[in-house]
Design an enzyme around this catalytic site. Structure first.
Site, PDB file in Angstrom:
ATOM      1  CE  LYS A 258      -3.301   2.591   2.928  1.00 36.01           C
ATOM      2  NZ  LYS A 258      -4.153   2.572   4.139  1.00 36.01           N
ATOM      3  CG  ASP A 263      -5.596   7.907   4.646  1.00 32.67           C
ATOM      4  OD1 ASP A 263      -6.498   8.556   4.059  1.00 32.67           O
ATOM      5  OD2 ASP A 263      -5.809   6.883   5.327  1.00 32.67           O
ATOM      6  CE  LYS A 270      -6.798   8.671   7.989  1.00 30.59           C
ATOM      7  NZ  LYS A 270      -7.434   7.588   8.742  1.00 30.59           N
ATOM      8  CG  ASP A 281      -1.977   5.118   4.971  1.00 29.16           C
ATOM      9  OD1 ASP A 281      -1.855   4.026   5.552  1.00 29.16           O
ATOM     10  OD2 ASP A 281      -3.054   5.511   4.485  1.00 29.16           O
ATOM     11  CG  ASP A 340     -10.061   7.493   6.591  1.00 27.44           C
ATOM     12  OD1 ASP A 340      -8.972   7.434   5.972  1.00 27.44           O
ATOM     13  OD2 ASP A 340     -10.149   7.687   7.807  1.00 27.44           O
ATOM     14  CD  GLU A 342      -6.729   5.259   2.431  1.00 24.54           C
ATOM     15  OE1 GLU A 342      -7.727   5.352   3.156  1.00 24.54           O
ATOM     16  OE2 GLU A 342      -5.585   5.018   2.872  1.00 24.54           O
ATOM     17  NE  ARG A 344     -10.991  -1.163   3.591  1.00 19.72           N
ATOM     18  CZ  ARG A 344     -11.636  -1.327   4.737  1.00 19.72           C
ATOM     19  NH1 ARG A 344     -12.820  -1.927   4.751  1.00 19.72           N
ATOM     20  NH2 ARG A 344     -11.098  -0.940   5.869  1.00 19.72           N
TER      21      ARG A 344
END
Ligand code: BES
Ligand code: MN
Ligand code: ZN
Length: 488
Positions: A258, A263, A270, A281, A340, A342, A344
């Site tokens: 990933k 993020d 967030k 991230d 959020d 994201e 996956r």
């Protein structure tokens, strides 16, 4: 860093040439095998109360008569395990921080069966001690000077120690790369930067690399990945790296990382507190680069492919909205209920892309869920797979690398959380079991693959005063892939 082993006897250990001699004592009493020049001052220090024979304790002895190195330090390990020895080494190394020591000699006193695991533990501890983030902090000063570490060992363990040092040195290089990339802030480490770093690694390590931009990602049909990328001004990249260590037709191991370089949560934004940590991230992507770095250095006789979908997750007038439905590369449609979730969404398209390599195994690595941090804390990464063989191999690799993980369930019942009235699936379920639901989402894209997922949200970085990337799970991944070589 240069790691060597030097065959020696207990007596000769005191004559080792180095800037400092670090003696690790395992257990609750001084070993009977200590040479006299060490035994006498250590006994005196114990008697005087300067050195407590308890794990975590250390003693800086300065210059000792009869010891060649100008400083001796002693660190106490709980027992002779590689894990305890690593903790003692880290403690010992912290006491000489800032002394400018270049060459350290290490003697594991009273440790039975010194072997490759101990040697590897030493490389990890030394690599940690020598790493300093400086890229955007000129005031950090010069890098630590520790550049050579010699492990003094008996003749019978020399071969195993040499092998452990070689493997450990490669893992340290990979861990250091992963830490450095993950530590760089989001305005420096953009998807473009990550791709350039992948190209630089490919050049220096002899890997093949391809980098796809937005147009090519569109042409591939990665509608889910693009939905995440569309809110940002920074263009996305899809990175494909190859280590060719076996025959062209040998099935590869595919590592998918990933690569969210920042993020914000997107429209499902967030809260502000600790949002800065979302620069980490892309820790999964960094660990894929790190593992490939280590495996290339080791010339591992196996084919390995690294896949990195990388973009920012930003809110904007063009950003994907809650309720939007997108079509993934697999053809399955996804209702994005929470922007959020994201990770996956970018991983699912990379996992589908992995099918074309007919891999022997696919492992994805992701800082995927806060729920995994709640479940496992910061010591073990979450391991999710329906494949018992992969589960055992990854768990074993984690234990050997002192980079442990813990298996979590992927029972079919958990899949119901992802039902949607408007698409083949939703990208989130209810809060409960959030790390598992995330894995269930990925599982829907891996029916044709021997697949496992590592959620490293709790292990890829530390918060607080020690804030920074850990380089995990480079060690686990390297051991896992090396184990696959030995299997055949
Ligand atoms: N990158 C985060 C996961 C994360 C959060 C890791 C905090 C470490 C600390 C991920 O993209 C995310 O935001 N996940 C959501 C999922 C939720 C919306 C279902 C989360 O964990 O809150
Ligand atoms: Mn997120
Ligand atoms: Zn994320």
């Amino acid at each position: 860093m240069d790691f060597r082993n030097q065959v020696t006897t207990a007596n000769a250990a005191a004559r080792a040439e180095a800037d400092a001699l670090l003696v690790v004592i395992a257990g609750h009493r001084l070993p009977t095998t200590l040479p006299r020049v060490l035994a006498q001052p250590l006994e005196a220090a114990v008697k005087q109360g300067d050195l407590a024979l308890k794990p975590g304790r250390s003693w800086f002895a300065g210059r000792l008569a009869g010891v060649k190195a100008p400083r001796t330090l002693v660190a106490v390990a709980a027992d002779g395990s590689a894990r305890a020895v690593k903790a003692a080494l880290a403690q010992g190394l912290s006491t000489i921080k800032g002394l400018g020591i270049k060459h350290l000699a290490v003697w594991l006193a009273g440790v039975d069966g010194v072997g490759d695991a101990h040697a590897e533990a030493l490389t990890a501890a030394a690599g940690d001690a020598a790493y300093l983030y400086r890229h955007t902090k000129p005031s950090a000063g010069p890098a630590p000077r520790l550049s050579k570490v010699t492990l003094l060992c008996a003749a019978e363990s020399a071969a195993a120690v040499a092998q452990g040092l070689r493997r450990g040195a490669a893992i340290v290089a990979g861990v250091t790369l992963a830490r450095e990339l993950a530590n760089r802030p989001g305005n420096h480490c953009t998807p473009t930067h990550l791709a350039e770093q992948a190209q630089a690694l490919a050049r220096s390590a002899g890997l093949k690399v391809e980098v796809f931009g937005r147009k090519e990602i569109e042409k591939l049909g990665m509608g889910s990945f693009l939905a995440v990328a569309q809110g940002s001004e920074e263009p996305p990249r899809f990175i494909v790296l190859r280590h060719q260590g076996a025959g062209t037709h040998d099935a590869p191991v595919v590592l998918v990382g990933k690569g969210i370089t920042f993020d914000t949560g997107g429209i499902s934004i967030k809260p502000a507190g600790e949002m800065d940590e979302m620069k980490f991230d892309m820790g999964g992507a960094a660990s894929v680069l790190g593992a490939l770095c280590a495996l290339a250095q080791l010339k591992a006789k196996i084919n390995v492919i690294g896949l990195i979908p990388t973009c920012e997750n930003m809110p904007s007038g063009r950003a994907v909205k809650p309720g939007d439905v997108v079509t993934s590369l697999s053809g399955q449609t996804i209702e994005i209920l929470n922007t959020d979730a994201e990770g996956r969404l970018i991983l699912c398209d990379a996992l589908t892309y992995a099918e074309r390599f007919k891999p022997q195994a696919v492992i994805d690595i992701a800082t995927l869920t806060g729920a995994c941090v709640i479940a496992l804390g910061h010591h073990r990464s979450g391991l999710f797979t329906p494949d018992d063989t992969l589960a055992t191999q990854l768990s074993t690799a984690g234990d050997r690398a002192l980079d442990p993980c813990w298996r979590m369930p992927v029972d079919a019942e958990y899949d119901e959380a992802l039902k949607s009235n408007f698409a083949d699936m939703a990208n989130v379920g209810p809060r409960a079991g959030g790390a598992i639901t995330a894995a269930m989402f990925l599982k829907r894209f891996t029916a044709k693959l021997p697949w496992a997922h590592l959620d490293v949200a709790g292990t890829a970085w530390r918060s607080g005063a020690q804030k920074g990337a850990t380089g995990r799970p480079v060690g686990l991944l390297t051991h896992f892939v090396l184990g696959r070589v030995a299997d055949r």
